[in-house]
Design a protein around this motif. Structure first.
Motif, PDB file in Angstrom:
ATOM      1  N   THR A  46       7.636   7.274  -5.866  1.00  0.00           N
ATOM      2  CA  THR A  46       8.383   6.495  -4.879  1.00  0.00           C
ATOM      3  C   THR A  46       8.306   5.006  -5.209  1.00  0.00           C
ATOM      4  N   ARG A  47       7.101   4.541  -5.527  1.00  0.00           N
ATOM      5  CA  ARG A  47       6.914   3.133  -5.876  1.00  0.00           C
ATOM      6  C   ARG A  47       7.750   2.776  -7.093  1.00  0.00           C
ATOM      7  N   ASN A  48       7.710   3.622  -8.127  1.00  0.00           N
ATOM      8  CA  ASN A  48       8.474   3.342  -9.345  1.00  0.00           C
ATOM      9  C   ASN A  48       9.973   3.285  -9.071  1.00  0.00           C
ATOM     10  N   GLU A  49      10.470   4.202  -8.243  1.00  0.00           N
ATOM     11  CA  GLU A  49      11.893   4.196  -7.883  1.00  0.00           C
ATOM     12  C   GLU A  49      12.248   2.960  -7.064  1.00  0.00           C
ATOM     13  N   ALA A  50      11.367   2.580  -6.130  1.00  0.00           N
ATOM     14  CA  ALA A  50      11.617   1.394  -5.306  1.00  0.00           C
ATOM     15  C   ALA A  50      11.600   0.132  -6.166  1.00  0.00           C
ATOM     16  N   LEU A  51      10.670   0.053  -7.109  1.00  0.00           N
ATOM     17  CA  LEU A  51      10.624  -1.095  -8.016  1.00  0.00           C
ATOM     18  C   LEU A  51      11.894  -1.172  -8.852  1.00  0.00           C
ATOM     19  N   SER A  52      12.299  -0.029  -9.374  1.00  0.00           N
ATOM     20  CA  SER A  52      13.496   0.015 -10.208  1.00  0.00           C
ATOM     21  C   SER A  52      14.737  -0.393  -9.429  1.00  0.00           C
ATOM     22  N   SER A  53      14.904   0.164  -8.236  1.00  0.00           N
ATOM     23  CA  SER A  53      16.109  -0.146  -7.453  1.00  0.00           C
ATOM     24  C   SER A  53      16.123  -1.580  -6.942  1.00  0.00           C
ATOM     25  N   SER A  54      14.937  -2.192  -6.825  1.00  0.00           N
ATOM     26  CA  SER A  54      14.894  -3.577  -6.354  1.00  0.00           C
ATOM     27  C   SER A  54      14.760  -4.573  -7.504  1.00  0.00           C
ATOM     28  N   GLY A  55      14.693  -4.059  -8.745  1.00  0.00           N
ATOM     29  CA  GLY A  55      14.598  -4.939  -9.898  1.00  0.00           C
ATOM     30  C   GLY A  55      13.261  -5.648 -10.006  1.00  0.00           C
ATOM     31  N   ARG A  56      12.208  -5.023  -9.536  1.00  0.00           N
ATOM     32  CA  ARG A  56      10.884  -5.637  -9.526  1.00  0.00           C
ATOM     33  C   ARG A  56       9.967  -4.951 -10.536  1.00  0.00           C
ATOM     34  N   VAL A  57       8.884  -5.632 -10.885  1.00  0.00           N
ATOM     35  CA  VAL A  57       7.871  -5.098 -11.786  1.00  0.00           C
ATOM     36  C   VAL A  57       6.523  -5.262 -11.094  1.00  0.00           C
ATOM     37  N   GLU A  84       4.803  10.968   3.973  1.00  0.00           N
ATOM     38  CA  GLU A  84       6.176  10.540   4.269  1.00  0.00           C
ATOM     39  C   GLU A  84       6.200   9.099   4.788  1.00  0.00           C
ATOM     40  N   THR A  85       5.271   8.777   5.671  1.00  0.00           N
ATOM     41  CA  THR A  85       5.235   7.427   6.243  1.00  0.00           C
ATOM     42  C   THR A  85       4.881   6.398   5.164  1.00  0.00           C
ATOM     43  N   ILE A  86       3.887   6.695   4.339  1.00  0.00           N
ATOM     44  CA  ILE A  86       3.517   5.757   3.266  1.00  0.00           C
ATOM     45  C   ILE A  86       4.685   5.568   2.306  1.00  0.00           C
ATOM     46  N   ASP A  87       5.363   6.655   1.949  1.00  0.00           N
ATOM     47  CA  ASP A  87       6.557   6.545   1.090  1.00  0.00           C
ATOM     48  C   ASP A  87       7.587   5.603   1.714  1.00  0.00           C
ATOM     49  N   ASP A  88       7.872   5.800   2.991  1.00  0.00           N
ATOM     50  CA  ASP A  88       8.854   4.954   3.686  1.00  0.00           C
ATOM     51  C   ASP A  88       8.398   3.502   3.748  1.00  0.00           C
ATOM     52  N   LEU A  89       7.113   3.285   3.973  1.00  0.00           N
ATOM     53  CA  LEU A  89       6.594   1.919   4.039  1.00  0.00           C
ATOM     54  C   LEU A  89       6.677   1.225   2.680  1.00  0.00           C
ATOM     55  N   ILE A  90       6.431   1.960   1.622  1.00  0.00           N
ATOM     56  CA  ILE A  90       6.534   1.393   0.268  1.00  0.00           C
ATOM     57  C   ILE A  90       7.981   0.980  -0.019  1.00  0.00           C
ATOM     58  N   GLU A  91       8.917   1.875   0.254  1.00  0.00           N
ATOM     59  CA  GLU A  91      10.331   1.549   0.049  1.00  0.00           C
ATOM     60  C   GLU A  91      10.746   0.356   0.897  1.00  0.00           C
ATOM     61  N   THR A  92      10.306   0.341   2.137  1.00  0.00           N
ATOM     62  CA  THR A  92      10.629  -0.753   3.055  1.00  0.00           C
ATOM     63  C   THR A  92      10.062  -2.071   2.547  1.00  0.00           C
ATOM     64  N   PHE A  93       8.821  -2.037   2.108  1.00  0.00           N
ATOM     65  CA  PHE A  93       8.172  -3.249   1.608  1.00  0.00           C
ATOM     66  C   PHE A  93       8.979  -3.871   0.466  1.00  0.00           C
TER      67      PHE A  93
END
Length: 160
Positions: A46-57, A84-93
């Motif tokens: 989830t973190r890797n996908e969120a980083l990728s979609s937000s262009g972050r490293v 599920e909640t941690i996944d959502d919080l990571i994406e939100t962050f």
């Protein structure tokens, strides 16, 4: 064309993040929360996908462990909704790190998310995102001096 931004193999970063997240289990057990190896892999994905979609490293699992440490004592997170909640919080962050244009520090954003998640939102992530975090992003984009003031009146926020 392949993106060559990083020279460090992803497996090293993933392994480091895995170890950091696994160690946080000692802290969360006090609250009846534990991540299995499969859960940790899911969170890292989830973190890797969120980083990728937000262009972050990001290197390591620093943000994930900060989020888990901050939220593990929430009355709205139980073992059955933990992953599920941690996944959502990571994406939100990561989404709101971009939306706030780097004006809000990591710790400041996590602390705000935790405070509002537990209190005003009573565990409702949609309310957190679409009312309060959207308001911070709006305040920053429109020059509000006290951009974290999401409860105040909207008149005059830009001019203090």
């Amino acid at each position: 064309m392949k993106n060559h931004l990083m020279c460090i193999p992803g497996s090293i970063i993933t392994k480091q993040a895995f170890i950091e997240i696994q160690q946080i289990n000692e802290e969360t057990l006090e609250y009846g929360l534990k991540l299995s190896e499969k859960d940790i892999k899911t969170i890292i994905k989830t973190r890797n996908e969120a980083l990728s979609s937000s262009g972050r490293v990001e290197f390591g699992g620093g943000i994930i462990t900060k989020i888990i440490s901050s939220f593990c004592d929430s009355p709205y997170i139980l073992q059955h909704n933990y992953i599920e909640t941690i996944d959502d919080l990571i994406e939100t962050f990561y989404y709101y790190k971009n939306e706030t244009m780097e004006e809000v520090s990591d710790d400041e954003l996590i602390n705000f998310m935790k405070e509002y998640f537990d209190n005003k939102c009573q565990g409702d992530l949609d309310l957190l995102r679409y009312k309060y975090l959207d308001k911070i992003a709006h305040n920053i984009k429109y020059g509000a001096i006290d951009y974290l003031n999401v409860d105040g009146d909207e008149e005059g926020d830009e001019e203090e």
